[in-house]
Motif scaffolding. Structure first.
Motif, short mmCIF file in Angstrom:
data_model
loop_
_atom_site.label_atom_id
_atom_site.label_comp_id
_atom_site.label_asym_id
_atom_site.label_seq_id
_atom_site.Cartn_x
_atom_site.Cartn_y
_atom_site.Cartn_z
N ARG A 1 0.85 -1.18 0.00
CA ARG A 1 0.00 0.00 0.00
C ARG A 1 0.89 1.24 0.00
NH1 ARG A 1 -5.26 1.27 1.35
NH2 ARG A 1 -5.63 -0.91 1.91
N GLN A 2 0.72 2.07 -1.01
CA GLN A 2 1.55 3.25 -1.18
C GLN A 2 0.69 4.49 -1.37
OE1 GLN A 2 4.08 2.20 -4.52
NE2 GLN A 2 5.76 1.64 -3.16
N GLU A 3 1.16 5.59 -0.80
CA GLU A 3 0.56 6.89 -1.05
C GLU A 3 1.44 7.63 -2.05
OE1 GLU A 3 -1.23 10.03 1.95
OE2 GLU A 3 0.90 10.42 1.63
N ILE A 4 0.85 7.99 -3.17
CA ILE A 4 1.59 8.59 -4.28
C ILE A 4 1.07 10.00 -4.50
CG2 ILE A 4 2.18 8.39 -6.72
CD1 ILE A 4 1.81 5.40 -6.51
N THR A 5 2.00 10.94 -4.57
CA THR A 5 1.68 12.34 -4.83
C THR A 5 2.29 12.74 -6.15
OG1 THR A 5 1.68 12.79 -2.45
CG2 THR A 5 1.77 14.69 -3.93
N VAL A 6 1.48 13.29 -7.05
CA VAL A 6 1.93 13.67 -8.38
C VAL A 6 2.69 14.99 -8.30
CG1 VAL A 6 1.19 14.28 -10.71
CG2 VAL A 6 0.01 12.45 -9.45
N ALA A 7 3.83 15.05 -8.99
CA ALA A 7 4.63 16.28 -9.07
C ALA A 7 4.60 16.79 -10.52
CB ALA A 7 6.06 16.02 -8.60
N ASP A 8 5.60 16.44 -11.35
CA ASP A 8 5.67 16.92 -12.72
C ASP A 8 5.19 15.90 -13.74
OD1 ASP A 8 6.68 19.30 -11.85
OD2 ASP A 8 8.79 18.77 -12.18
N LEU A 9 4.68 14.76 -13.29
CA LEU A 9 4.18 13.76 -14.22
C LEU A 9 2.89 14.27 -14.87
CD1 LEU A 9 4.58 10.89 -15.38
CD2 LEU A 9 3.12 10.06 -13.53
N THR A 10 2.82 14.18 -16.18
CA THR A 10 1.66 14.67 -16.92
C THR A 10 0.96 13.51 -17.62
OG1 THR A 10 3.04 15.16 -18.85
CG2 THR A 10 2.67 16.94 -17.27
N GLY A 11 -0.18 13.81 -18.21
CA GLY A 11 -0.96 12.79 -18.90
C GLY A 11 -2.10 12.30 -18.04
N ARG A 12 -2.54 11.09 -18.30
CA ARG A 12 -3.64 10.49 -17.54
C ARG A 12 -3.26 9.20 -16.85
NH1 ARG A 12 -9.01 11.18 -21.45
NH2 ARG A 12 -8.88 13.44 -21.71
N LEU A 13 -2.14 8.60 -17.22
CA LEU A 13 -1.74 7.32 -16.65
C LEU A 13 -1.33 7.49 -15.19
CD1 LEU A 13 0.34 6.04 -19.69
CD2 LEU A 13 -1.82 5.07 -18.90
N LEU A 14 -1.83 6.59 -14.33
CA LEU A 14 -1.52 6.62 -12.90
C LEU A 14 -0.52 5.52 -12.59
CD1 LEU A 14 -4.94 7.16 -11.08
CD2 LEU A 14 -3.02 8.73 -11.17
N PRO A 15 0.65 5.86 -12.05
CA PRO A 15 1.62 4.82 -11.67
C PRO A 15 1.15 4.06 -10.44
CG PRO A 15 2.45 7.00 -11.10
CD PRO A 15 1.18 7.22 -11.85
N ALA A 16 1.43 2.76 -10.41
CA ALA A 16 1.06 1.91 -9.28
C ALA A 16 1.87 0.64 -9.35
CB ALA A 16 -0.44 1.59 -9.29
N VAL A 17 2.11 0.05 -8.19
CA VAL A 17 2.76 -1.26 -8.14
C VAL A 17 1.78 -2.28 -8.70
CG1 VAL A 17 3.64 -3.04 -6.60
CG2 VAL A 17 4.22 -0.65 -6.18
N PRO A 18 2.21 -3.14 -9.60
CA PRO A 18 1.29 -4.16 -10.12
C PRO A 18 1.02 -5.23 -9.05
CG PRO A 18 3.49 -4.45 -11.03
CD PRO A 18 3.52 -3.18 -10.26
N THR A 19 -0.21 -5.67 -8.89
CA THR A 19 -1.41 -5.32 -9.63
C THR A 19 -2.34 -4.61 -8.67
OG1 THR A 19 -1.14 -7.29 -11.01
CG2 THR A 19 -3.32 -6.26 -10.97
N PRO A 20 -2.88 -3.40 -9.01
CA PRO A 20 -3.70 -2.65 -8.06
C PRO A 20 -5.02 -3.34 -7.75
CG PRO A 20 -3.74 -1.60 -10.21
CD PRO A 20 -2.72 -2.70 -10.31
N ARG A 21 -5.45 -3.23 -6.50
CA ARG A 21 -6.72 -3.81 -6.07
C ARG A 21 -7.64 -2.78 -5.43
NH1 ARG A 21 -5.74 -7.00 -9.07
NH2 ARG A 21 -5.35 -9.23 -8.85
N GLU A 22 -7.10 -1.67 -4.93
CA GLU A 22 -7.93 -0.65 -4.28
C GLU A 22 -7.27 0.71 -4.47
OE1 GLU A 22 -9.50 0.57 0.21
OE2 GLU A 22 -8.63 -1.41 -0.18
N VAL A 23 -8.07 1.69 -4.86
CA VAL A 23 -7.58 3.05 -5.08
C VAL A 23 -8.51 4.02 -4.35
CG1 VAL A 23 -6.99 4.81 -6.77
CG2 VAL A 23 -6.70 2.40 -7.35
N THR A 24 -7.93 4.86 -3.53
CA THR A 24 -8.69 5.89 -2.84
C THR A 24 -8.03 7.24 -3.09
OG1 THR A 24 -7.42 5.52 -0.80
CG2 THR A 24 -9.50 4.33 -1.02
N GLY A 25 -8.86 8.28 -3.09
CA GLY A 25 -8.35 9.62 -3.28
C GLY A 25 -8.40 10.13 -4.69
N ALA A 26 -8.78 9.29 -5.65
CA ALA A 26 -8.85 9.71 -7.06
C ALA A 26 -9.85 8.82 -7.78
CB ALA A 26 -7.49 9.63 -7.73
#
Length: 824
Positions: free
Chosen positions: A366-391
């Motif tokens: 479980r990681q909390e990720i904060t976007v800085a200069d990354l653009t686009g729509r793709l969301l980085p995540a450790v494979p394989t995501p099972r739960e996403v909160t905050g977005a």
């Protein structure tokens, strides 16, 4: 004569003046009040139940019971508001009910936002839900997360249906007409669910039962006594009349049920087995071109290594050195660029789980990720995501990748819980790779492959038989012969990869970024029969900022029973790459004539002056000529015997393939006869070709053979192929049972411009390919007649291809030992 009892009549004006609480006729007294109450309950109860059942049907595609509970609340609230407001003027009921709807909607949206973990005020949530409710509902991933935008439409529709039905059925007494809104709501719920859940048999039966009960029970609508059919009659006669009315109502209900029972099978038989899915009419969220091919961003990130893209904080699971965070998975390649090609569906907080291999161990990160200069729509995540909160996210289950449809913005913070898979490394050495249409996308090699790439892939595959050994050989070859440089130009089309692999080292070749390493591995792997894809992501050093220098592209290979396994073709920092020429030297395109011996068409007669001398008189034993003649005769006899044995073994092998075993095995044997005929003719079918592509290659091979027989000029590749049979052994069999040879005469599909002749058995070859696909994808469905047909088709094609060869090649065809030793 006895006097009739007085008839008590009440005028309609007097009844309105008295109000609903004034008893009329037999309704006087406490018993009459209970009777009026019992008559007033069935219709509202039927309406509430019918609307609630629509929520039950729709809730089958939702995660959890929240949506069903909210719809039930809307059904109860809408109907009860109308029941309580019956004394009010009709024009005042709608505003009161809409006000109650607003309150229930606000409470429901707040509950849904809290359940989905969405940030923002109630106003922001409501505005977003009102703007995007319908498209998000129709593009949401199954199971649908009960979020504000996915519960708003069912909630409002249920309330409005209850309001309309109650007003029509209770205020005007037209119960059947009042059923129209609940029926439409129920049908809409069934349509939205479509084929994504089992048939709603139970809710449908209950829906019909409560509807019939509401029609059978007398309405609670208060009527003047003069309108009562039994009014003014003697008690006994009045009871008889009411009994007859009840019997008639029961008979009517029985007739309706009987008609439904008789007509239901007929109507159901006219309905398609698989309902229409309305989601196919709505376009799911799309990514921009920058996200469709993020592989081209690797070079730009390499030139700005200190740029901070995201910030990572691990809340659960130990952060590992070099643990990869996935950004995108690219599965489609057209010879110019790699593309994501994903189908994203709006998803909620909980993502659908995908099955894992039995021997794969998993751990949760479980990681909390904060976007800085990354653009686009793709969301980085450790494979394989099972739960996403905050977005709010959209998800592609096939690749396990995420996007944020609204796009990334600096400061966006979200939490991802992922299941990290660790396959058993001991299974890789013997694991096979899947084949067939299910993985055709990751096996496809587009036309135009440079011949050097094909030869390199063939060389690496022939030296390593097992799939994992082939993949490891490709990774080792790239790691040992090439150099990583940050200033290498971007590009992974065929010309770029050819220059990267074979370009002069002093001219910019043989060096690149992870873009070229991953793309080259994936293309070489597919040429070697491996299902591959390219992944773009990051390898952070641990918690903290993830910078552009951490961006990386790596290839993955799919193994049966294991899943997708990443490989590392990057060179080691402390190793000096070896020149490519040490391990791979492509043969020249046109070998010197001395290396291609021309076959002798006619045997050369021995000149009379050089005839062998006869025996010399006076010698006691046979002379040297006699011994030589005897030795030659013995050698000829042995060769003839060997050829006879080979021909017999070949014939027995063909008969065993075409005549023995179940129909599926015989059809596979017939296809094997066709692919081996292509190999004997110098046109081996590649492992990466589907059955239809092999059939097309078979038609071209026969066309060229007949053209050559008629005296037409042959391409250079065909002349080199016909100079001799392939010398190299086979590599792993492909899905169609074909093999790849190291013969340089392999020409990509579409490279030849000569069209097949009109008399070629093209349709028959395609029919044989169709039978093979039937055996592969529908085992056990082939019939003996189809197996006989496959044998006839294969025998006809092999005979036609063999007849188009020169006479001496036809003789060699019969006794060639290759089919006896080629892997089956």
């Amino acid at each position: 004569m006895g006097r009739d009892p007085p008839v008590v009549t009440v005028s309609s004006a007097q009844a309105r003046a008295d109000g609903p609480g004034v008893p009329v006729g037999d309704d006087a007294g406490p018993g009459g009040r209970w009777a009026r109450l019992l008559r007033a309950v069935p219709v509202p109860l039927a309406l509430i139940t019918m609307i609630a059942l629509a929520g039950v049907v729709l809730g089958r595609v939702y995660a959890g019971p929240l949506l069903t509970r909210l719809v039930v609340g809307a059904a109860v609230g809408s109907v009860l508001v109308s029941v309580a407001a019956r004394r009010l003027p009709s024009w005042l009921v709608a505003p009161v009910s809409v006000a109650a709807l607003a309150g229930w909607t606000a409470l429901s949206l707040r509950l849904a936002a809290g359940h989905a973990g969405l940030p923002g005020s109630l106003g922001e949530v409501t505005v977003d839900a009102a703007r995007n409710a319908i498209p998000r509902l129709l593009t949401a991933m199954i199971p649908v997360e009960p979020a504000p935008d996915t519960v708003l439409v069912p909630l409002v529709a249920a309330w409005l249906a209850g309001l309309t039905a109650a007003e029509v059925a209770l205020r005007t007494g037209r119960v059947l007409l009042g059923y129209v809104p609940p029926v439409l709501l129920y049908a809409g719920a069934v349509y939205v669910v479509g084929p994504n859940a089992d048939p709603a048999v139970g809710p449908t039966v209950l829906f019909a039962a409560f509807a019939a009960a509401g029609l059978a029970m007398p309405s609670g609508q208060r009527t003047p006594a003069s309108a009562d059919p039994a009014a003014g009659l003697a008690p006994a006669v009045r009871a008889a009349v009411r009994l007859r009315l009840l019997a008639a109502s029961a008979a009517g209900v029985a007739v309706v049920v009987a008609l439904a029972a008789l007509l239901a099978p007929v109507v159901a038989g006219q309905v398609d087995d698989r309902p229409v899915d309305p989601r196919r009419y709505v376009e799911p969220p799309q990514v921009e071109s920058l996200d469709e091919n993020p592989l081209i961003r690797i070079s730009g990130w390499a030139l700005n290594p200190d740029q901070q893209l995201v910030d990572v904080r691990t809340e659960q699971g130990a952060p590992e050195q070099g643990a990869r965070i996935r950004l995108a998975v690219l599965s489609d390649y057209d010879g110019v660029t790699w593309r994501v090609g994903a189908s994203y569906r709006n998803a909620g907080r909980i993502l659908p789980a995908t099955p894992t291999a039995p021997d794969t161990t998993t751990d949760t990160v479980r990681q909390e990720i904060t976007v800085a200069d990354l653009t686009g729509r793709l969301l980085p995540a450790v494979p394989t995501p099972r739960e996403v909160t905050g977005a709010r996210v959209a998800y592609d289950p096939a690749t396990g990748t995420l996007i944020r449809p609204e796009g990334l913005v600096p400061g966006l913070r979200y939490t991802v819980a992922s299941v990290r898979e660790r396959p058993d490394a001991n299974l890789l050495a013997t694991a096979n790779v899947p084949a067939g249409d299910a993985v055709a996308r990751v096996l496809r090699v587009p036309d135009g492959v440079p011949e050097q790439l094909r030869r390199l892939a063939t060389q690496l595959a022939e030296e390593n038989g097992a799939p994992y050994a082939r993949a490891a050989a490709i990774a080792d070859f790239l790691a040992e012969h090439y150099r990583v440089t940050a200033d290498a130009p971007s590009g992974h089309a065929y010309p770029n990869l050819a220059f990267f692999l074979f370009g002069p080292r002093n001219g910019g070749g043989q060096r690149g970024t992870s873009e070229q390493f991953a793309a080259a591995f994936a293309v070489l792997g597919r040429l070697a029969g491996l299902p591959t894809r390219v992944v773009v992501g990051f390898t952070p050093k641990g918690d903290g900022p993830v910078r552009a220098a951490d961006a990386l592209a790596w290839p993955e290979v799919l193994f049966e029973g294991v899943g997708w396994v990443p490989f590392d073709p990057m060179p080691r920092p402390d190793e000096e790459p070896r020149p490519v020429e040490e391990d791979f030297r492509p043969p020249p395109d046109d070998p010197p004539p001395s290396q291609v011996p021309e076959p002798t068409v006619e045997p050369t007669a021995t000149p009379p002056g050089e005839a062998a001398p006869g025996p010399v008189a006076g010698r006691r034993g046979p002379g040297p000529a006699v011994l030589a003649g005897g030795g030659t005769g013995a050698l000829v006899l042995l060769i003839g015997l060997a050829l006879l044995v080979l021909a017999t073994l070949r014939r027995n092998l063909t008969r065993a393939r075409l005549e023995r075993g179940d129909p599926g095995r015989r059809i596979a044997g017939a296809w094997r006869e066709l692919t081996e005929a292509l190999r004997l003719a110098g046109h081996p079918a590649g492992d990466d070709l589907a059955a239809a592509e092999v059939a097309a290659q078979a038609r071209r091979a026969l066309a060229e053979a007949r053209a050559a027989q008629s005296g037409a000029s042959e391409p250079a590749e065909q002349r080199r192929s016909d100079a001799g049979f392939p010398a190299a052994g086979p590599v792993a069999s492909g899905p169609a049972g074909s093999h790849r040879s190291s013969s340089p005469g392999i020409v990509p599909a579409g490279a030849r411009t000569r069209q097949p002749g009109s008399d070629l058995p093209g349709g028959e070859v395609d029919e044989l390919a169709g039978l093979l696909n039937q055996v592969a994808f529908a085992p056990g469905t082939a019939t003996p007649a189809q197996a006989d047909r496959a044998a006839t088709l294969a025998t006809g094609y092999v005979s036609a291809l063999r007849a188009a060869r020169p006479w001496w090649r036809r003789l060699l065809w019969t006794v060639h030992p290759g089919p006896l030793r080629w892997r089956r």
